[in-house]
Design a protein around this motif. Structure first.
Motif, PDB file in Angstrom:
ATOM      1  N   PRO A 240       6.411 110.636  40.782  1.00 41.77           N
ATOM      2  CA  PRO A 240       5.114 111.231  39.982  1.00 41.77           C
ATOM      3  C   PRO A 240       4.131 110.345  39.796  1.00 41.77           C
ATOM      4  O   PRO A 240       4.764 108.960  39.294  1.00 41.77           O
ATOM      5  CB  PRO A 240       5.841 112.020  39.022  1.00 41.77           C
ATOM      6  N   TYR A 241       2.894 110.613  39.774  1.00 40.94           N
ATOM      7  CA  TYR A 241       1.809 109.587  39.133  1.00 40.94           C
ATOM      8  C   TYR A 241       1.243 110.367  38.259  1.00 40.94           C
ATOM      9  O   TYR A 241       0.109 109.555  37.613  1.00 40.94           O
ATOM     10  CB  TYR A 241       1.011 108.881  40.300  1.00 40.94           C
ATOM     11  N   GLU A 242       1.192 111.711  37.909  1.00 41.63           N
ATOM     12  CA  GLU A 242       0.357 112.408  37.113  1.00 41.63           C
ATOM     13  C   GLU A 242       1.548 112.904  35.874  1.00 41.63           C
ATOM     14  O   GLU A 242       2.580 113.110  36.476  1.00 41.63           O
ATOM     15  CB  GLU A 242      -0.023 113.414  37.613  1.00 41.63           C
ATOM     16  N   PRO A 243       1.006 112.929  34.733  1.00 42.06           N
ATOM     17  CA  PRO A 243       2.003 113.392  33.784  1.00 42.06           C
ATOM     18  C   PRO A 243       2.370 114.983  33.769  1.00 42.06           C
ATOM     19  O   PRO A 243       1.522 115.418  34.390  1.00 42.06           O
ATOM     20  CB  PRO A 243       1.329 112.919  32.511  1.00 42.06           C
ATOM     21  N   GLY A 244       3.570 115.320  33.319  1.00 43.45           N
ATOM     22  CA  GLY A 244       3.687 116.952  33.599  1.00 43.45           C
ATOM     23  C   GLY A 244       4.058 117.321  34.865  1.00 43.45           C
ATOM     24  O   GLY A 244       4.025 118.739  35.154  1.00 43.45           O
TER      25      GLY A 244
ATOM     26  N   ASN B  66       7.043 103.418  29.361  1.00 47.40           N
ATOM     27  CA  ASN B  66       6.844 103.927  30.586  1.00 47.40           C
ATOM     28  C   ASN B  66       7.856 104.268  31.543  1.00 47.40           C
ATOM     29  O   ASN B  66       7.821 104.938  32.326  1.00 47.40           O
ATOM     30  CB  ASN B  66       6.022 103.030  31.402  1.00 47.40           C
ATOM     31  N   VAL B  67       9.169 104.073  30.763  1.00 46.93           N
ATOM     32  CA  VAL B  67      10.303 104.302  31.649  1.00 46.93           C
ATOM     33  C   VAL B  67      10.423 105.644  32.185  1.00 46.93           C
ATOM     34  O   VAL B  67      11.059 105.933  33.115  1.00 46.93           O
ATOM     35  CB  VAL B  67      11.676 103.973  30.747  1.00 46.93           C
ATOM     36  N   HIS B  68       9.973 106.634  31.149  1.00 44.71           N
ATOM     37  CA  HIS B  68      10.085 108.257  31.508  1.00 44.71           C
ATOM     38  C   HIS B  68       9.520 108.467  32.897  1.00 44.71           C
ATOM     39  O   HIS B  68       9.890 109.519  33.677  1.00 44.71           O
ATOM     40  CB  HIS B  68       9.387 109.041  30.674  1.00 44.71           C
ATOM     41  N   TRP B  69       8.487 107.757  33.381  1.00 44.37           N
ATOM     42  CA  TRP B  69       7.849 107.953  35.045  1.00 44.37           C
ATOM     43  C   TRP B  69       8.973 107.682  35.913  1.00 44.37           C
ATOM     44  O   TRP B  69       8.832 108.353  36.844  1.00 44.37           O
ATOM     45  CB  TRP B  69       7.026 106.971  35.016  1.00 44.37           C
TER      46      TRP B  69
ATOM     47  N   TYR C 158       7.098 100.809  43.160  1.00 42.78           N
ATOM     48  CA  TYR C 158       6.540 101.904  42.286  1.00 42.78           C
ATOM     49  C   TYR C 158       6.720 101.846  40.640  1.00 42.78           C
ATOM     50  O   TYR C 158       6.209 102.091  40.103  1.00 42.78           O
ATOM     51  CB  TYR C 158       7.419 103.405  42.928  1.00 42.78           C
ATOM     52  N   ALA C 159       8.365 101.245  40.762  1.00 50.81           N
ATOM     53  CA  ALA C 159       8.743 100.959  39.262  1.00 50.81           C
ATOM     54  C   ALA C 159       7.775 100.068  38.643  1.00 50.81           C
ATOM     55  O   ALA C 159       7.450 100.206  37.489  1.00 50.81           O
ATOM     56  CB  ALA C 159      10.129 100.466  39.466  1.00 50.81           C
ATOM     57  N   CYS C 160       7.259  98.894  39.497  1.00 52.71           N
ATOM     58  CA  CYS C 160       6.685  97.846  38.795  1.00 52.71           C
ATOM     59  C   CYS C 160       4.936  98.313  38.184  1.00 52.71           C
ATOM     60  O   CYS C 160       4.639  98.285  37.114  1.00 52.71           O
ATOM     61  CB  CYS C 160       6.638  96.595  39.683  1.00 52.71           C
ATOM     62  N   VAL C 161       4.459  99.335  39.212  1.00 47.48           N
ATOM     63  CA  VAL C 161       3.369  99.907  38.979  1.00 47.48           C
ATOM     64  C   VAL C 161       3.465 100.666  37.804  1.00 47.48           C
ATOM     65  O   VAL C 161       2.405 100.435  36.871  1.00 47.48           O
ATOM     66  CB  VAL C 161       2.537 100.651  40.193  1.00 47.48           C
ATOM     67  N   MET C 162       4.319 101.661  37.856  1.00 46.51           N
ATOM     68  CA  MET C 162       4.275 102.418  36.601  1.00 46.51           C
ATOM     69  C   MET C 162       4.621 102.080  35.582  1.00 46.51           C
ATOM     70  O   MET C 162       4.178 102.289  34.296  1.00 46.51           O
ATOM     71  CB  MET C 162       5.584 103.402  36.762  1.00 46.51           C
ATOM     72  N   LEU C 163       5.599 100.577  35.205  1.00 51.57           N
ATOM     73  CA  LEU C 163       5.880 100.138  34.064  1.00 51.57           C
ATOM     74  C   LEU C 163       4.423  99.439  33.558  1.00 51.57           C
ATOM     75  O   LEU C 163       4.436  99.247  32.373  1.00 51.57           O
ATOM     76  CB  LEU C 163       7.120  99.138  34.361  1.00 51.57           C
TER      77      LEU C 163
ATOM     78  N   ALA D 219       1.262  99.045  35.091  1.00 51.45           N
ATOM     79  CA  ALA D 219      -0.023  99.119  35.367  1.00 51.45           C
ATOM     80  C   ALA D 219      -0.487 100.402  34.624  1.00 51.45           C
ATOM     81  O   ALA D 219      -1.785 100.607  34.502  1.00 51.45           O
ATOM     82  CB  ALA D 219      -0.382  99.312  36.882  1.00 51.45           C
ATOM     83  N   SER D 220       0.403 101.194  34.010  1.00 48.48           N
ATOM     84  CA  SER D 220      -0.092 102.310  33.510  1.00 48.48           C
ATOM     85  C   SER D 220       0.005 101.900  31.936  1.00 48.48           C
ATOM     86  O   SER D 220       0.627 101.119  31.536  1.00 48.48           O
ATOM     87  CB  SER D 220       0.901 103.604  33.780  1.00 48.48           C
ATOM     88  N   GLY D 221      -1.001 102.534  31.201  1.00 48.25           N
ATOM     89  CA  GLY D 221      -1.707 102.001  29.907  1.00 48.25           C
ATOM     90  C   GLY D 221      -0.606 101.802  29.049  1.00 48.25           C
ATOM     91  O   GLY D 221      -0.746 100.620  28.060  1.00 48.25           O
ATOM     92  N   GLY D 222       0.310 102.546  28.888  1.00 48.54           N
ATOM     93  CA  GLY D 222       1.310 102.307  27.595  1.00 48.54           C
ATOM     94  C   GLY D 222       2.081 100.985  27.599  1.00 48.54           C
ATOM     95  O   GLY D 222       2.209 100.281  28.410  1.00 48.54           O
TER      96      GLY D 222
END
Lengths: 456, 299
Positions: free
Chosen positions: B258-262, B166-169, B150-155, B157-160
């Protein structure tokens, strides 16, 4: 231990509820109606054991012995009453409980110790001693599913007794392993006793109960039938058992046990057959772990030296026992017993009890027991010879003289044994009339009921 | 009830006193599960890894599951649908499998260990305890694989860019121990109750595998409750599912990944499930404790 009692049981009662169907139990709670039958396992059992003493428990199968031990060991809950124990308790209700077949012997030692409530560190410190006592050697690092049942029992006994408890509860576990190991088990239990531990010992072996325990309880139908010196209790219980089943008596059971031992001995002998004729060199000697064995036993006429099958009332007869000791032993007891054909022992004789020190060094020995002025009346008897350890606790080997032996008797006698006796006679004075009346009154035949004939 | 509470409060000290025994039981159980297998000790790791791979493949590629609205997927920096499906499914399936495994193994545990119950004096509540510990050991290994994934994907694969943005994810991951501990309390309490009842009514052992299957369909393991509520006309189904304690557990686990913001961490579900878990443990442990004196006579 400063406590007055190591163990005190106070009105222990255990009632089992039997339901016809399991669902009845639920129905009973919901409907608040009694649907079970009650079976009484223990009824109002009270006793106390002083620290350092040994209490035997005897009784027929299903009498409640095991229920009592289970309650004391804490594996089942009593219905009413209470008990208290002081010190660390180890219970050997069944050997090898909690062994896991996939683990090696060594892993199971640790697991078993932990299951029985001892800290891991304490068990691990004792593993080597346990392995050594169990004599499993290289098998100890094999999974125990590869063990024979005897090896598992050996391991179980070794673990259970390696931990130093203050109170040891033992349920019928002396028939463990081969002869050699059985002897070590008995020794270990005796050493517990000698170190002042409290032992509760439940066994069908009356011999062991009598020898190991000072006191015994006889449990019958869940109640204490008798509580007293083990000798008295064993005697009373044995008599009761004989009355109940005259042929399949307690001794009969012990007989089966002897047969089992003899068979195991024969197997052992088969593994290391002594080479006949070869008297020089060590090859002819049995391996050092072989057990003492009776080579032959026979009856001899003490005057002619002839081997006989019959003896005579009030004449001497010699019981001759040849035995082999594969190693030096601290001591040995050689003995014989004369049994009636219904297997009631009439007399038992052992060298240790009689103050004779039988040779106990490695080698072959012959011991002769002269039975003097045999007081047995004519009948058929069986004769059994024994080789036991120095305390006469553990039977190494016993042998029945193949044929029954008869006792011949020329005079007419009645009963079982001859008692030396003499007869004398003397005249008594004739009674006066008053004396006779007093005699009659004492007999309940006073004047009111009419004078006896001839007195009118 | 006060006696239930006080016996439950004594449980930690009982477990601590017999920590050696618990450890030995867990070790024995793990050894038994993988005994005789070629890969042996690798299986606890291999099993969840293969599971993640298979579910990821099936749900994202074969079924093409879409868990977001098209607008959300089109937002800048959104991760791919395949990753979303994998993370969503894994964060539900791992705890679910753990629950089912624990309950199925707890139910017969007293009956199966009848020789210990009859012959050895020890606190028998350790039997269901060690069983759930084994299941949770496997859950922990699964999560130990999922968290880095999950950490790898969010760090990355997500655009930022850079990754630091992306650490906030990963913020919600710190709450992960919460659902694990609460789930253990819930499952252990329920397992103790089932194990105790099974001694007197062996039918329980037959019912549990079926019951857990039905339970699975009423638990949002493979679906989102919001999606279900939209599809079905009957509002009550969706609200009924919220009465299922495991609905809240699933919400907690998903809240950690979480995978969606907010998305806020579901504190309402946390409070509800915490209450349920504690109550279940007190009742389950209490029943077990009250009945265990009769076990030796029944097994």
């Amino acid at each position: 231990m400063a406590a007055e009692f190591a163990l005190r049981a106070d009105h222990l009662t255990k009632t089992y509820r039997l339901y016809d169907r399991p669902f009845d139990r639920v129905k009973e709670v919901v409907l608040r109606k009694k649907l079970h039958r009650e079976v009484r396992g223990l009824v109002d059992v009270s006793f106390a054991v002083k620290p350092g003493s040994t209490l035997g428990i005897v009784g027929s199968n299903g009498a409640g012995k095991s229920t009592l031990l289970k309650v004391l060991a804490g594996t089942t809950l009593q219905s009413s009453g209470e008990f208290e124990m002081h010190g660390r308790v180890a219970s050997l209700l069944e050997l090898g409980t909690g062994f896991y077949p996939g683990f090696t012997g060594r892993q199971n030692i640790v697991l078993n110790g932990i299951v029985n409530g001892y800290p891991r560190a304490e068990i691990e410190a004792k593993v080597d001693g346990i392995v050594e006592f169990s004599e499993l050697g290289k098998f100890i690092d094999q999974p125990i599913r590869t063990y024979s049942s005897g090896m598992i029992m050996r391991l179980g006994f070794s673990v259970a007794t390696a931990i130093d408890p203050d109170v040891l509860i033992i349920d019928e576990i002396l028939a463990v392993g081969d002869l050699h190991f059985q002897k070590r088990c008995v020794d270990r239990i005796v050493s517990f006793k000698e170190r002042g531990k409290t032992i509760l010992f439940c066994s069908h072996s009356m011999f062991h109960v009598e020898e190991i325990c000072e006191r015994a309880l006889w449990i019958k139908d869940g109640r204490i039938e008798m509580d007293g010196p083990s000798r008295d209790v064993v005697l009373a219980y044995s008599n009761y058992e004989r009355g109940r089943r005259s042929t399949h008596s307690v001794i009969g059971r012990a007989e089966g046990y002897e047969t089992m031992r003899a068979e195991s001995l024969a197997r052992q002998a088969g593994e290391a057959p002594p080479a006949p004729g070869a008297s020089d060199g060590d090859e002819s000697l049995p391996p050092p772990d072989a057990m003492p064995v009776i080579l032959a036993s026979r009856l001899r006429d003490p005057h002619t030296g002839v081997v006989v099958q019959r003896a005579q009332l009030l004449k001497d007869v010699v019981v001759e026992i040849d035995y082999e000791l594969p190693q030096d032993l601290p001591g040995i007891t050689v003995g014989c017993s004369i049994d009636r054909l219904d297997q009631i022992m009439i007399c038992g004789i052992g060298s240790t009890l009689s103050g004779f020190k039988a040779p106990c060094q490695r080698g072959r020995w012959r011991v002769q027991i002269t039975l003097q002025r045999l007081p047995l009346l004519a009948a058929e008897y069986s004769l059994r010879t024994y080789l036991t350890d120095e305390r006469a606790l553990h039977v190494y080997h016993s042998q029945s003289l193949g044929t029954r032996f008869e006792i011949a008797q020329h005079e007419r006698r009645v009963g079982m044994i001859h008692v030396d006796h003499t007869f004398t006679s003397e005249p008594l004075p004739w009674p006066t009339r008053a004396e006779r009346a007093a005699e009659l009154k004492a007999m309940g035949l006073d004047a009111a009921s009419g004078p006896p004939p001839g007195m009118a | 009830m006060p006696s239930f509470l006080s016996s439950a409060l004594r449980f930690p000290s009982v477990a601590a006193r017999h920590a050696d025994l618990l450890r030995a039981f867990v070790r024995r159980d793990l050894a038994a599960r993988y005994e005789g297998s070629l890969l042996g000790k690798l299986w606890p790791l291999l099993h969840p890894a293969l599971l993640l791979a298979v579910y990821g493949l099936v749900f994202s590629k074969l079924l093409g599951v879409k868990l977001r609205s098209d607008e959300a997927a089109a937002l800048p920096g959104a991760i791919g649908d395949g990753w979303v499906a994998t993370i969503f499914m894994a964060s539900g399936i791992l705890p679910w499998i753990c629950t089912v495994d624990a309950l199925n193994r707890c139910t017969p545990v007293v009956v199966e260990n009848n020789n210990l119950i009859k012959k050895v004096a020890f606190p028998s509540e350790l039997l269901p305890t060690y069983t759930t510990l084994v299941s949770f050991f496997q859950l922990l290994i699964g999560l130990a694989l999922l968290v880095p994934l999950y950490a790898c994907v969010m760090l990355f694969a997500s655009g930022g860019t850079p990754a630091a943005d992306n650490v906030h994810w990963l913020r919600n991951l710190v709450w992960l121990p919460l659902p694990i501990v609460l789930q253990w309390l819930f499952v252990t309490g329920l397992g103790m109750l089932l194990a105790a009842v099974n001694v007197f009514m062996r039918d329980v052992g037959q019912v549990i595998p079926l019951a857990t299957l039905v339970w699975m369909f009423f638990t949002p393991v493979f679906y989102k409750l919001e999606g279900l509520a939209k599809k079905t006309e009957e509002e009550w189904v969706a609200s009924a599912i919220q009465w299922n304690p495991l609905y809240h557990l699933m919400a907690l686990y998903r809240g950690c990944f979480p995978y969606e913001p907010g998305v806020e961490f579901p504190w309402r579900s946390a409070a509800i499930f915490a209450a349920i878990a504690l109550a279940t443990f007190v009742v389950g442990h209490g029943c077990f404790h009250r009945w265990k004196g009769h076990f030796a006579d029944e097994v």
